[in-house]
Design a protein around this motif. Sequence first.
Motif, PDB file in Angstrom:
ATOM      1  N   ALA A  37       0.889  -1.264  -0.001  1.00 49.94           N
ATOM      2  CA  ALA A  37       0.022  -0.094  -0.069  1.00 49.94           C
ATOM      3  C   ALA A  37       0.861   1.248  -0.029  1.00 49.94           C
ATOM      4  CB  ALA A  37      -0.840   0.155   1.287  1.00 49.94           C
ATOM      5  N   PHE A  38       1.981   1.252   0.202  1.00 48.50           N
ATOM      6  CA  PHE A  38       3.066   2.388   0.483  1.00 48.50           C
ATOM      7  C   PHE A  38       4.019   2.424  -0.787  1.00 48.50           C
ATOM      8  CE2 PHE A  38       1.648   1.059   4.811  1.00 48.50           C
ATOM      9  CZ  PHE A  38       0.961   2.321   5.276  1.00 48.50           C
ATOM     10  N   PHE A  39       3.724   1.413  -1.688  1.00 45.74           N
ATOM     11  CA  PHE A  39       4.619   1.443  -2.838  1.00 45.74           C
ATOM     12  C   PHE A  39       4.064   1.565  -4.022  1.00 45.74           C
ATOM     13  CE2 PHE A  39       7.230  -0.402   0.544  1.00 45.74           C
ATOM     14  CZ  PHE A  39       8.530  -0.390   0.116  1.00 45.74           C
ATOM     15  N   ARG A  40       4.615   1.893  -5.118  1.00 41.44           N
ATOM     16  CA  ARG A  40       4.310   1.818  -6.705  1.00 41.44           C
ATOM     17  C   ARG A  40       4.945   0.342  -7.284  1.00 41.44           C
ATOM     18  NH1 ARG A  40       2.698   6.986  -8.563  1.00 41.44           N
ATOM     19  NH2 ARG A  40       0.839   7.645  -6.943  1.00 41.44           N
ATOM     20  N   SER A  46      10.609  -2.719 -10.562  1.00 39.90           N
ATOM     21  CA  SER A  46      10.927  -2.793  -9.215  1.00 39.90           C
ATOM     22  C   SER A  46      10.027  -1.803  -8.334  1.00 39.90           C
ATOM     23  CB  SER A  46      12.375  -2.311  -8.683  1.00 39.90           C
ATOM     24  OG  SER A  46      13.350  -3.200  -9.290  1.00 39.90           O
ATOM     25  N   PRO A  47       9.759  -2.470  -7.166  1.00 40.78           N
ATOM     26  CA  PRO A  47       8.736  -1.359  -6.160  1.00 40.78           C
ATOM     27  C   PRO A  47       9.363  -0.220  -5.818  1.00 40.78           C
ATOM     28  CG  PRO A  47       9.003  -3.805  -5.304  1.00 40.78           C
ATOM     29  CD  PRO A  47       9.926  -3.604  -6.655  1.00 40.78           C
ATOM     30  N   ARG A  48       8.706   0.819  -5.884  1.00 45.53           N
ATOM     31  CA  ARG A  48       9.124   2.288  -5.491  1.00 45.53           C
ATOM     32  C   ARG A  48       8.395   2.679  -4.266  1.00 45.53           C
ATOM     33  NH1 ARG A  48       7.760   7.398  -7.461  1.00 45.53           N
ATOM     34  NH2 ARG A  48       6.396   6.492  -9.151  1.00 45.53           N
ATOM     35  N   PHE A  49       9.021   3.080  -3.364  1.00 47.01           N
ATOM     36  CA  PHE A  49       8.393   3.389  -2.046  1.00 47.01           C
ATOM     37  C   PHE A  49       7.721   4.880  -2.320  1.00 47.01           C
ATOM     38  CE2 PHE A  49       8.252   5.920   1.879  1.00 47.01           C
ATOM     39  CZ  PHE A  49       7.413   5.112   2.622  1.00 47.01           C
ATOM     40  N   VAL A  50       6.492   5.175  -2.084  1.00 49.08           N
ATOM     41  CA  VAL A  50       5.853   6.357  -2.347  1.00 49.08           C
ATOM     42  C   VAL A  50       5.402   6.956  -1.085  1.00 49.08           C
ATOM     43  CG1 VAL A  50       5.496   6.182  -4.848  1.00 49.08           C
ATOM     44  CG2 VAL A  50       3.694   5.455  -3.183  1.00 49.08           C
ATOM     45  N   GLY A  51       5.193   6.117   0.131  1.00 47.59           N
ATOM     46  CA  GLY A  51       4.924   6.787   1.279  1.00 47.59           C
ATOM     47  C   GLY A  51       3.078   6.651   1.186  1.00 47.59           C
ATOM     48  N   GLY A 262      -0.018  -1.235  -5.746  1.00 47.73           N
ATOM     49  CA  GLY A 262      -0.044  -0.344  -4.885  1.00 47.73           C
ATOM     50  C   GLY A 262      -1.259   0.448  -4.531  1.00 47.73           C
ATOM     51  N   ARG A 263      -1.861   0.726  -5.540  1.00 47.55           N
ATOM     52  CA  ARG A 263      -3.272   1.377  -5.503  1.00 47.55           C
ATOM     53  C   ARG A 263      -4.198   0.264  -4.904  1.00 47.55           C
ATOM     54  NH1 ARG A 263      -7.471   1.908  -9.528  1.00 47.55           N
ATOM     55  NH2 ARG A 263      -8.746   3.792  -9.158  1.00 47.55           N
ATOM     56  N   ALA A 264      -4.316  -0.886  -5.543  1.00 50.29           N
ATOM     57  CA  ALA A 264      -5.301  -2.021  -5.125  1.00 50.29           C
ATOM     58  C   ALA A 264      -5.076  -2.214  -3.685  1.00 50.29           C
ATOM     59  CB  ALA A 264      -5.043  -3.107  -5.991  1.00 50.29           C
ATOM     60  N   SER A 265      -3.819  -2.270  -3.164  1.00 54.85           N
ATOM     61  CA  SER A 265      -3.390  -2.587  -1.985  1.00 54.85           C
ATOM     62  C   SER A 265      -3.946  -1.311  -0.965  1.00 54.85           C
ATOM     63  CB  SER A 265      -2.025  -2.947  -1.490  1.00 54.85           C
ATOM     64  OG  SER A 265      -1.565  -3.806  -2.329  1.00 54.85           O
TER      65      SER A 265
END
Length: 293
Positions: A37-40, A46-51, A262-265
Amino acid sequence: MTTDSRGTLLRWIFLAPTMLGVGLFVLVPIVGSLVLAFFRWDIITSPRFVGLQNFTDLAADSTVAVSFLNTAVFVVVAVAAQLAIAMLLAVLVQTRMPAWLRVLFRSTFFFPLVLSAASVSILMKYLFNESYGVINWALSLVGIPAVPWLTSPQWAMVVVIAVYVWQNFAFPFLLFIGGLAAVPQEVYEAGAIDGATGWRRFRHLTLPLVSPTVLVASVMAIISALQVFDQPYVLTRGGPGDSTRTVVMVIYESAFRELEFGRASAIGLVLMVLIMLVTAAQFRLARRFVFYQ
């Protein structure tokens, strides 16, 4: 090895498959969803942290807002109809009738619940088809024009709710059957002496005595309705427009169509918090309206 240690080892051996299954297929996905939920992440890169960016984006997403509104309307209407029908049928089945007839009714009412939601929805989609559906054919026999059941925003949600209620009222029905069977007959006899019959008997005797069962049935019904997916997905694909799009449908589309995990989570996390808040509110209100013998 002592007898106690052998017993302890044996217990752990029997518990291990269940614990492993719960850990792999329940706990790991839950933790993974919370983290995502806090990543794209789109699987490819690779997952990117977006807070908290996923959550702030949801606030401005009209599709998410409409899906939550649709889900809220669905829950209110479907759960109310589901519990009312289940209670009515349970009271009728508990009236004096031959035992074989009571068993027949219970089996008949329970049958839709054992069917898969997808197969039932496919069948109902044909029945409610505007051009060749049986429902419109029957209406045409009495001079009523064809109704656009699944292509009209006004009627599509009605059909989704009707199909969902028809398939799912059996579970609270069985709960109410058990609750009504536990009510002492002496209570009804005392009420009859005081003149409590019909609606007064149900309102002042039956309903308070089965209120714990009503609480359990309502909690489970609301949790299930908040996660509705199969019926609207198969019947209408969320349409026309977004008129029947639910929260879980948006989660599915975000994850497996748009690859925005990330959006789905994030939507799933919001839904989980909503379910927890609604359930907590139900138990809070239960202190006033639930009576224990």
